[in-house]
Scaffold this motif. Structure first.
Motif, PDB file in Angstrom:
ATOM      1  N   LYS A  46       0.831  -1.218   0.000  1.00 33.27           N
ATOM      2  CA  LYS A  46       0.000   0.000   0.000  1.00 33.27           C
ATOM      3  C   LYS A  46       0.859   1.259   0.000  1.00 33.27           C
ATOM      4  N   LYS A  47       2.147   1.106   0.256  1.00 34.37           N
ATOM      5  CA  LYS A  47       3.019   2.272   0.425  1.00 34.37           C
ATOM      6  C   LYS A  47       3.968   2.493  -0.742  1.00 34.37           C
ATOM      7  N   MET A  48       3.798   1.694  -1.798  1.00 34.01           N
ATOM      8  CA  MET A  48       4.664   1.866  -2.974  1.00 34.01           C
ATOM      9  C   MET A  48       3.849   1.581  -4.228  1.00 34.01           C
ATOM     10  N   SER A  49       4.433   1.913  -5.396  1.00 36.26           N
ATOM     11  CA  SER A  49       3.767   1.585  -6.662  1.00 36.26           C
ATOM     12  C   SER A  49       4.097   0.150  -7.025  1.00 36.26           C
ATOM     13  N   VAL A  50       3.098  -0.721  -7.008  1.00 39.57           N
ATOM     14  CA  VAL A  50       3.292  -2.130  -7.376  1.00 39.57           C
ATOM     15  C   VAL A  50       2.971  -2.258  -8.858  1.00 39.57           C
ATOM     16  N   ILE A  51       3.943  -2.735  -9.642  1.00 37.17           N
ATOM     17  CA  ILE A  51       3.794  -2.759 -11.098  1.00 37.17           C
ATOM     18  C   ILE A  51       4.094  -4.162 -11.633  1.00 37.17           C
ATOM     19  N   ARG A  52       3.192  -4.651 -12.493  1.00 36.54           N
ATOM     20  CA  ARG A  52       3.481  -5.903 -13.188  1.00 36.54           C
ATOM     21  C   ARG A  52       4.315  -5.551 -14.420  1.00 36.54           C
ATOM     22  N   PRO A  53       5.546  -6.071 -14.533  1.00 36.74           N
ATOM     23  CA  PRO A  53       6.407  -5.611 -15.643  1.00 36.74           C
ATOM     24  C   PRO A  53       5.923  -6.133 -16.990  1.00 36.74           C
ATOM     25  N   PRO A  54       6.068  -5.299 -18.039  1.00 40.34           N
ATOM     26  CA  PRO A  54       5.857  -5.831 -19.379  1.00 40.34           C
ATOM     27  C   PRO A  54       6.960  -6.857 -19.643  1.00 40.34           C
ATOM     28  N   ARG A  55       6.641  -7.936 -20.328  1.00 37.74           N
ATOM     29  CA  ARG A  55       7.663  -8.976 -20.551  1.00 37.74           C
ATOM     30  C   ARG A  55       8.706  -8.507 -21.573  1.00 37.74           C
ATOM     31  N   ALA A  56       9.948  -8.809 -21.291  1.00 37.50           N
ATOM     32  CA  ALA A  56      11.021  -8.431 -22.221  1.00 37.50           C
ATOM     33  C   ALA A  56      10.846  -9.216 -23.514  1.00 37.50           C
ATOM     34  N   THR A  57      11.089  -8.539 -24.634  1.00 41.23           N
ATOM     35  CA  THR A  57      10.965  -9.174 -25.952  1.00 41.23           C
ATOM     36  C   THR A  57      12.330  -9.673 -26.425  1.00 41.23           C
TER      37      THR A  57
END
Ligand code: TV1
Ligand code: CA
Ligand code: ZN
Length: 372
Positions: A46-57
């Protein structure tokens, strides 16, 4: 909510914990899911930006790796590997780097986080980035090595170099960061610093005398250590070396590999660091106020890996957490005490004060050649 914490970006893909190197292999991607579960049970998400990474190509990966190798990784499977054993030998060292199911996707998650995180730093959107699925420091341009297939660190640093003239790479995994060191061995734009167990230990490189070549001479720093190093002795060398590195090189960003196989009681490493001693390195690097990217790496006693990366997430956020573990999905792994802490043991420290002072003064002499 404190605005400052929003500037911490945490890259996490729910699928990462499902990849499996093989039931008897010591590398367990599942430990990343375990760390995530502790992180959320403390409410740190809740205290940070949680991001699902785009997959590397493929295009992303071939900025460092060869086309041949990435094409192979994309196609390989346990079944195909059995049919073409010689093709395999070229790219995958047996046992350490099996052609497990989904190996390419696993790499694209790990590398995807390191590339996207570097871009976030470049655009000034975050000053701290975390990707516990990254840190695979042994992977080479055209082959896998030591449980590492795609070098997410090299790819992340290449991205940082688009915006930053100088980048420090720092590696506290118990093994030498050979793949990253090799990739930047001839450049003065990346200073690579690895602390590692040295002497009859994988991968065997990382002698203090190895300092880089050509333009890169004196831009590789190696800190070879013996078994049993404890928190106080490690902090002594770490702070002396890193203060010296930061003052002579003045980087625009720091990329830190936080391998937890340097903890006490690891299945592969023989250091004697407690969780607090390991995290003190992260806290020390945060104190320079330079954008900091923390990735994972080794760590083979998985309950301790999860504890330490969760704690380091709290340290990076500047949000203290309770010493008793909150209930989480993998609570039974942490008995009988159910505490966050990883204590040190009573093992013998084979590093003497004199050896460590010699290491610090050798490195001081090398860094004197770096123009201010
Ligand atoms: C399968 C099953 C593979 C059990 C490998 C330990 C295993 C090891 C296994 C193992 C193991 C290594 C070598 C041998 C070179 C090889 C993520 C020809 C109980 C970053 C990589 C260590 C560390 C590789 C990776 C090393 C990292 N040690 N059981 N393999 N020789 N490989 O020594 O830095 O942490 O050990
Ligand atoms: Ca290291
Ligand atoms: Zn390691």
């Amino acid at each position: 909510m404190v605005l400052r914490n929003r500037r911490v970006a945490y890259y996490y893909d729910e699928d990462v914990g499902s990849y499996n190197y093989g039931y008897d292999h010591c590398m367990k991607p599942f430990r990343i899911r375990m760390a995530h579960s502790i992180i959320t049970s403390y409410g740190l998400d809740k205290k940070m930006s949680v991001i699902r990474p785009p997959r590397a190509t493929v295009q992303d990966m071939t900025r460092f790796h060869t086309d041949d190798y990435i094409t192979y990784l994309q196609r390989v499977s346990p079944e195909l590997a059995e049919k073409m054993p010689t093709y395999n030998e070229r790219f995958l060292p047996p046992l350490d780097c099996p052609p497990f199911d989904g190996v390419y996707e696993f790499c694209s998650i790990s590398a995807g986080g390191s590339i996207a995180g570097a871009r976030r730093i470049n655009h000034g959107e975050s000053d701290v980035v975390i990707n516990w699925a990254g840190g695979l420091h042994h992977a080479k341009k055209g082959e896998a090595s030591g449980f590492c297939y795609v070098n997410d660190i090299v790819l992340g640093i290449l991205e940082l170099l688009r915006y930053h003239q100088r980048v420090v790479y720092l590696d506290i995994d118990v093994h030498h960061g050979d793949g990253v060191e090799e990739a930047f061995y001839t450049t003065d734009r990346v200073m690579s610093v690895s602390f590692h167990q040295f002497g009859n230990f994988f991968p065997g490189t990382g002698d203090i005398k190895d300092v880089g070549v050509e333009r890169g001479k004196y831009y590789a720093v190696n800190v070879p250590l013996r078994e049993g190093i404890d928190d106080d002795t490690y902090a002594f060398v770490f702070q002396r070396v890193m203060r010296n590195v930061m003052e002579s090189f003045r980087p625009g960003a720091v990329f830190m590999q936080c391998g937890t196989d340097s903890l006490s009681g690891d299945r592969l490493g023989c250091f004697n660091l407690s969780m607090k001693g390991h995290a003190a390195c992260v806290e020390f690097m945060k104190s320079f106020g330079v954008p900091l990217f923390c990735v994972g790496g080794g760590g083979y006693t998985i309950r301790n890996v999860a504890r330490t990366w969760a704690y380091e997430t709290s340290v990076l956020l500047g949000e203290p957490v309770e010493p008793s573990l909150p209930y989480n999905d993998y609570y039974d792994f942490y008995g009988p005490e159910y505490l966050l802490d990883v204590p040190a043991s009573n093992m013998t420290n084979m590093n003497t004060r004199e050896q460590l002072e010699q290491i610090c003064s050798d490195i001081y002499e090398h860094l004197r050649h770096v123009p201010h």
